[in-house]
Write an enzyme that holds these catalytic residues in place. Structure first.
Site, PDB file in Angstrom:
ATOM      1  CG  HIS A 127      -0.316  -0.093   2.532  1.00 42.95           C
ATOM      2  ND1 HIS A 127      -0.979   0.231   3.700  1.00 42.95           N
ATOM      3  CD2 HIS A 127       0.943  -0.446   2.910  1.00 42.95           C
ATOM      4  CE1 HIS A 127      -0.167   0.067   4.729  1.00 42.95           C
ATOM      5  NE2 HIS A 127       0.996  -0.351   4.280  1.00 42.95           N
ATOM      6  CG  HIS A 128       3.874   2.016   2.462  1.00 37.67           C
ATOM      7  ND1 HIS A 128       3.065   2.855   3.198  1.00 37.67           N
ATOM      8  CD2 HIS A 128       4.250   1.020   3.313  1.00 37.67           C
ATOM      9  CE1 HIS A 128       2.965   2.399   4.441  1.00 37.67           C
ATOM     10  NE2 HIS A 128       3.668   1.280   4.540  1.00 37.67           N
ATOM     11  CB  ALA A 129       3.833   1.169  -4.510  1.00 36.71           C
TER      12      ALA A 129
END
Ligand SMILES: [Zn+2]
Length: 593
Positions: A127-129
């Site tokens: 979820h950080h990309a």
């Protein structure tokens, strides 16, 4: 294969590998997939790389080219977040990362086709990309890409992020889309990567109000965390009216996780997964894609959270004890890597031994944070409906439920029938249908239920009626204070807007209030919007101001509300001749918010 979510896993899942000393290790798949097998979950979809044009739904072509370059030659100088640190380059990193994305995209396609209701991709949830940058162990954002796939079919998506870290990439990639609501529960950015996820990150322009963040203090613990999830998710699902739910179940909130400090138990994480399942059935026709996420206690915690998440979607209780054969198989490896004996049960007992628990000031801070998030992001009507016991948004799916997606619900066409503004009574309501989008929540049948419950509880309402349709509502609900009511709804169905109906309904309501010698307060926040076709944030504020101008006086916002939602508006109507004690009560209500 036992009935349950489609399990996404295959040989390529093991290829997402930053190296032996990296915390996000493919070592988790061995014990994880084996424990899933013990509870009846067999892999049914093997991830294959997503095509470049699919990745380009959200990532830039330049960034994809950069990842490909590192994939072929990991030795280059750091670029786009890839390099020594969180996201080291490795041979084949493009194919491995694209396969994670492909797994989530194919899984959501299986749901969209109706092949399955639920799918679970434990290797997903990266979820950080970001659009053009790797971040926090994440190269391509599979969760955000799955959401983008659903958006191509014009479905409205509710994304729930239970990872201990803020779901910043998913939020950022859908920040300006009013058809995606992202809700993230995470350890505060003051103490944990990535540092974002403040209450005031609410979404952009017309999407304002569709990004919801609940930052919690370190050592929050299972009960307060679960209470925050229960307080926010059902009511937001009701307000937003999703067609599909996507959720991220990072296991790194656990007390034994080496990277974070939320102090959760597997018990609370399993319960949260069951809540997400219920909400998918209650509000999204059962369509649910769950992903994994973080989790760095790869033997002690991750396999159990994976099994509990899958079991939630299989609608089955977890067995009490972990299989002896599984423990025997992994005890040695676990001792070598994690240096502690394996637990004996799926769910942790209450009072899981941890060194420290949350202090009183931090617990109080959490309580205030959740209250602020509710004040700003939950429509007043729904908030008050819960406070006064009119409705439980976490209820089971009603027997009679034949939910139509609000997007598919045709609003009545405006007819030549004259529209009249009248006081609403329970009897009048019985012969009327609430027009879609005349008021919150998204489902107009539920809106009608709330309206009935409100009138039974002594609320005062005026409505705009056209034939058999209730096309507008102004509603004043009682507060805990004598003689002080709150304006909790003021809305008109799309075809009837811009014709002065809201003004007429509000005037009639204010007159009614005045006759009763009652004060009326109004707090307009970013939550008050048409979920299907919201106006830009600044325009919403202007409309509210214009409507309230005649009979209301604006008051200063409480500082924390103003900081989170600078476009919010607080106003009060005090009829002439109101007794001094009522005025004082109204003033005290205003200052407490
Ligand atoms: Zn289910």
């Amino acid at each position: 294969m036992a009935d349950g979510p489609l399990l996404v896993f295959g040989p390529r899942s093991l290829a997402y590998d930053f190296g032996p000393r990296h915390p996000l290790s493919p070592r988790r798949f061995g014990p994880g997939i084996e424990l899933l097998g013990h509870v009846g979950a067999e892999p049914g979809l093997a991830p294959e790389p997503a095509a470049d044009d699919e990745l380009e739904w959200l990532h830039t072509a330049d960034y994809i080219a950069t990842v490909r370059r590192f994939s072929a030659d990991p030795g280059g100088p750091p670029e786009a977040g890839i390099g020594p640190g969180d996201d080291p380059a490795f041979a084949g990193m493009h194919e491995a990362s694209a396969a994670v994305a492909g797994g989530s995209i194919r899984a959501i396609e299986a749901i969209l086709r109706g092949d399955v209701d639920h799918a679970y991709h434990p290797g997903g949830g990266l979820h950080h990309a970001m659009r053009a940058r790797a971040s926090g162990f994440c190269i391509y954002n599979d969760a955000a890409l799955a959401i983008a796939r659903a958006r191509r079919d014009e479905l409205r998506v509710l994304y729930i992020d239970l990872d201990v870290h803020h779901g910043d990439g998913v939020q950022s990639l859908h920040y300006d889309d009013p058809g995606v609501m992202t809700v993230s529960f995470h350890e505060s950015g003051r103490t944990l990567f990535p540092g974002t996820g403040l209450v005031g990150e609410l979404g952009e322009g017309i999407a304002a109000g569709t990004s919801v963040n609940v930052p919690l203090e370190p050592l929050t613990g299972p009960e307060p965390w679960l209470s925050a999830v229960r307080t926010m998710v059902p009511v937001l699902a009701a307000a937003f009216g999703p067609d599909i739910v996507v959720s991220q179940h990072g296991a790194d909130g656990h007390a034994w996780d080496p990277l974070a400090h939320m102090s959760l138990t597997t018990t609370s994480m399993g319960e949260a997964a069951r809540l997400v399942d219920r909400m998918a059935h209650r509000y999204a026709g059962g369509r649910w894609l769950a992903t994994g996420g973080g989790g760095y206690a790869v033997y002690h915690v991750v396999p159990r959270v994976w099994a509990l998440t899958w079991l939630a979607g299989a609608h089955r209780e977890a067995p009490r004890m972990l299989p002896a054969s599984w423990r025997a198989r992994w005890a040695g490896t676990a001792a070598r890597w994690d240096d502690a004996p394996l637990p004996e049960s799926f769910e942790d007992a209450p009072g899981l031994p941890i060194d420290r628990s949350i202090g009183r000031p931090a617990a109080e801070k959490n309580r205030r944070t959740v209250e602020l998030v509710r004040t700003v992001t939950v429509p007043a009507l729904l908030s008050v409906a819960e406070e006064r016991g009119w409705w439980r948004f976490d209820g089971a799916v009603p027997e009679s439920a034949t939910r139509t997606a609000p997007a598919a619900e045709a609003p009545p066409a405006r007819r030549e029938t004259p529209t009249v503004v009248v006081p609403l009574t329970p009897a009048a309501l019985d012969s009327l249908a609430v027009a879609p989008r005349a008021m919150s929540p998204a489902d107009s049948a539920l809106a009608a239920e709330l309206l009935r419950a409100a009138l039974r509880d002594g609320a005062v309402a005026t409505g705009a009626v056209s034939g058999e349709w209730l096309v507008g509502v102004a509603l004043a609900a009682p507060t805990p204070l004598d003689a002080v009511d709150r304006l909790v709804a003021l809305g008109v169905a799309p075809e009837w807007r811009r014709g002065g109906l809201a003004t007429a309904m509000l005037e009639a309501l204010v007159e009614e209030q005045g006759r009763g010698g009652r004060a009326l307060v109004a707090l307009h926040t970013v939550a008050e919007r048409d979920p299907l076709d919201p106006l830009p944030r600044a325009v919403r504020r202007e409309v509210a101001e214009r409507l309230l101008r005649r009979a209301f006086q604006e008051r200063p916002l409480p500082p924390e509300v103003a900081a989170a939602d600078p476009f919010a508006l607080l106003a009060v109507h005090l009829p002439i001749g109101l007794p001094g004690d009522v005025v004082a009560a109204a003033e005290s209500w205003l200052s407490r918010r």
